[in-house]
Design a protein around this motif. Structure first.
Motif, mmCIF file in Angstrom:
data_model
loop_
_atom_site.group_PDB
_atom_site.id
_atom_site.type_symbol
_atom_site.label_atom_id
_atom_site.label_comp_id
_atom_site.label_asym_id
_atom_site.label_seq_id
_atom_site.Cartn_x
_atom_site.Cartn_y
_atom_site.Cartn_z
ATOM 1 N N GLY A 146 -0.588 -5.155 4.518
ATOM 2 C CA GLY A 146 0.028 -4.341 3.482
ATOM 3 C C GLY A 146 -0.970 -3.791 2.493
ATOM 4 N N ASP A 176 5.332 -12.016 2.143
ATOM 5 C CA ASP A 176 5.760 -11.637 3.491
ATOM 6 C C ASP A 176 6.286 -12.895 4.158
ATOM 7 N N ARG A 207 9.048 -8.931 1.469
ATOM 8 C CA ARG A 207 9.131 -8.267 2.771
ATOM 9 C C ARG A 207 9.619 -9.255 3.822
ATOM 10 N N THR A 228 9.683 -9.404 7.838
ATOM 11 C CA THR A 228 9.206 -8.706 9.040
ATOM 12 C C THR A 228 9.595 -9.388 10.337
ATOM 13 N N LYS A 231 12.880 -4.865 6.487
ATOM 14 C CA LYS A 231 13.064 -4.192 5.202
ATOM 15 C C LYS A 231 12.232 -4.899 4.117
ATOM 16 N N GLN A 232 12.057 -4.200 2.982
ATOM 17 C CA GLN A 232 11.388 -4.796 1.834
ATOM 18 C C GLN A 232 11.968 -4.214 0.563
ATOM 19 N N VAL A 289 10.033 -1.274 6.229
ATOM 20 C CA VAL A 289 8.649 -1.737 6.107
ATOM 21 C C VAL A 289 7.735 -0.690 6.694
#
Length: 587
Positions: free
Chosen positions: A470, A500, A533, A535, A563-564, A587
């Motif tokens: 990121g 994350d 986040r 993932t 999604k975040q 994301v």
């Protein structure tokens, strides 16, 4: 008046006159009748003096002249000028071992030049500095030729002889002559420190042309100079390997050393030093400084630091040092550390130039790293130019260093990949840097490392960002201890933290404080951002630990897979106050 001779007191036998008591050359003096008793030659008075003057005549032939009528065992014409007459007993002790010297660039009579250096040595006084030329063998008439630095008057290398004399002065200066100075014997410096000085004012390096003074090695596999003492200084010369040298300097138990204006730029007909330029053994890095060095990949390593503890011992590389690699000479590492720890390394105001796919690694301590390899590493105001297209190259490979500052640098890279790779390390200050043409993120970090990101200028579209995971947004991956995620708020700028979460274990978000295992220092007005986040898999629970730390606008949202969400906070001295939050985005 013309033709008037010096006045002689009454009572002298045979008052001199032009006819019988003045010798126009040395042959007339030797042929003069002994009954004259007094003769005038070379503008001074010579007196016939009975005695054995064999040794004195060998040492000072201008002062004790043999007669054609009597041998030196019986007597000699003795110079009476007080400024030139030598003490007989002292002169015999200082006779030249070879019997010949250089006077005014020509072979002189026995004893003259070598005796002068020996007298200064014996008296313990030198004019400004001990000069290597004092000890060069007089058997060489053609200026400085072949092995003049290696061969000296008494069999000791001239450079070593001068260093020993300076050492005996309890810390003197040794002056190197200008020119190409061959060496085939290691210079050993121990005991009292010395200063080895070439030309501190001449241009250091002009293209392939080196300084006015250059030491060239023609010997076997040994260091050119070994140092086993403290407080030495070296300035104003170049070092080149034309033999099998292992190192330019081998430093053993040595600290407080000063290196200024030294050049290690190899020539096409020279070879690399097989091991390093500076081999630092057993804590030989402390309180030392390297200024204005020119390193042209003349060895696999510029500094090879091995063993020992450097606690409390900072070292500094500064003032426009230039470090280069190229395909012809091969890759190189500037600082390579094996098993030693250090308190502080400062690198600032230098240029690092990687060319032709020959890797230039600036710092590497992956080999046998200490548990805390360094408590301080500062890299600032430097220039890094990289043209390599090898994505495996890394200018920085740092392990177990918890306090790294990297700021105000200019970094231009090709396809080099990450500039730095961190293992169990932390960059506490990363700001004010300019970067462009990076093919990947600036830092590659493992799960135990972190980067506190400040304000930098990274050219958009030409860089991968700050940190992996990121990094395009310059995010900080906070450390995890058990189920807790710690946010560090001590950065002076607004950090953005990325959480994350990829499993269904509950996670507790903690603003670190001095009581936590990972400490932080909070201050009122500190803004920060939090990106959450998802993932991988569904999350069951996410909470902010210590309710007293947070003032939220509702429960912490849990994003769906892929999604975040982002939240912005400000610390008011007691709590983290939510300012805003976003809706879910992909994301």
């Amino acid at each position: 008046m013309a033709g008037v001779v010096p006045f002689l007191p009454e009572g002298r036998k045979g008052n001199p006159d032009p006819a019988g008591n003045v010798a126009s050359d040395i042959f007339q003096l030797r042929a003069a009748a002994l009954a004259n008793d007094i003769m005038i030659y070379d503008g001074v008075v010579f007196k016939w003096t009975p005695g054995n003057f064999t040794a004195e005549a060998m040492d000072a032939p201008d002062d004790f002249v043999e007669s054609d009528h009597k041998p030196l065992l019986v007597g000699a014409w003795k110079r009476q000028d007080a400024a030139k007459v030598r003490d007989a007993a002292r002169s015999s002790e200082l006779a030249s071992p070879t019997g010949f010297t250089l006077v005014k660039h020509k072979r002189g009579e026995a004893g003259t030049f070598a005796r002068t250096a020996a007298q200064m040595d014996r008296a313990g006084m030198f004019d400004n500095a001990v000069h290597v030329l004092h000890w060069i063998s007089p058997d060489y008439d053609e200026a400085i030729r072949d092995w003049t630095i290696a061969d000296s008057i008494d069999g000791t290398p001239a450079l070593q002889k001068a260093a020993l004399v300076a050492k005996n002065l309890q810390g003197g200066t040794v002056r190197l002559p200008f020119g190409l100075l061959p060496m085939k014997t290691t210079l050993d410096i121990s005991g009292y420190p010395i200063a080895l000085i070439g030309d501190p004012y001449a241009p250091m390096q002009a293209g392939s042309a080196g300084p006015a003074c250059t030491l060239r090695w023609f010997g076997v596999a040994r260091p050119m100079i070994t140092v086993n003492t403290t407080n030495c200084s070296f300035e104003g010369f170049a070092m080149q390997n034309y033999g099998s040298a292992t190192d330019a300097f081998d430093l053993v138990h040595s600290q407080h050393l000063y290196f200024n204006r030294l050049s290690f730029l190899p020539r096409k007909d020279s070879t690399r030093f097989s091991r390093s330029i500076f081999n630092l053994q057993n804590a030989s890095m402390g309180y030392s400084m390297w200024k204005r060095q020119w390193f042209g990949s003349a060895a696999p390593k510029f500094m090879r630091i091995v063993n020992g503890t450097g606690g409390g011992t900072p070292m500094e590389i500064c003032d426009r040092c230039v470090f280069e690699t190229n395909a012809e000479m091969g890759p190189a590492t500037v600082i390579w550390v094996d098993g030693e720890d250090f308190d502080s390394v400062l690198i600032h105001g230098n240029t690092f130039n990687q060319q032709e796919n020959a890797e230039l690694c600036i710092f590497d301590n992956r080999t046998n790293p200490a548990p805390v390899a360094g408590t301080g590493f500062s890299f600032y105001d430097n220039e890094i130019d990289i043209v390599s297209n090898n994505i495996a190259n890394r200018p920085f490979r740092m392990v177990n260093i918890p306090n790294i500052a990297f700021y105000d640098n200019s970094v231009q890279g090709g396809a080099v990949g990450h500039i730095g790779e961190l293992t169990n390390s932390r960059v506490v200050r990363f700001e004010g840097n300019y970067a462009m043409a990076l093919s990947d993120t600036f830092w590659k970090v493992d799960a135990t490392s972190r980067v506190d990101v400040g304000i930098n200028y990274f050219v958009k579209g030409n860089t991968g960002g700050y940190v992996n995971n990121g990094a395009a947004q310059g995010l900080i991956v906070p450390p995890k201890v058990g189920n807790q995620v710690f946010l560090m708020l001590e950065a002076a700028v607004e950090p953005t933290f990325l959480i994350d979460l990829t499993n269904d274990r509950p996670r507790l978000v903690v603003i670190a404080s001095e009581g936590d295992s990972t400490r932080g220092i909070k201050f009122p007005g500190q803004y920060f951002n939090l990106i959450i986040r998802n993932t991988a898999s569904p999350l069951k629970n996410l909470a902010c630990n210590r309710i007293e730390q947070w003032r939220m606008n509702g429960a912490i949202p849990v994003p769906n897979v892929g999604k975040q969400i982002a939240l912005r906070f400000v610390w008011d001295g007691e709590k983290a106050n939510e300012i805003s939050r976003t809706s879910e985005i992909a994301v």
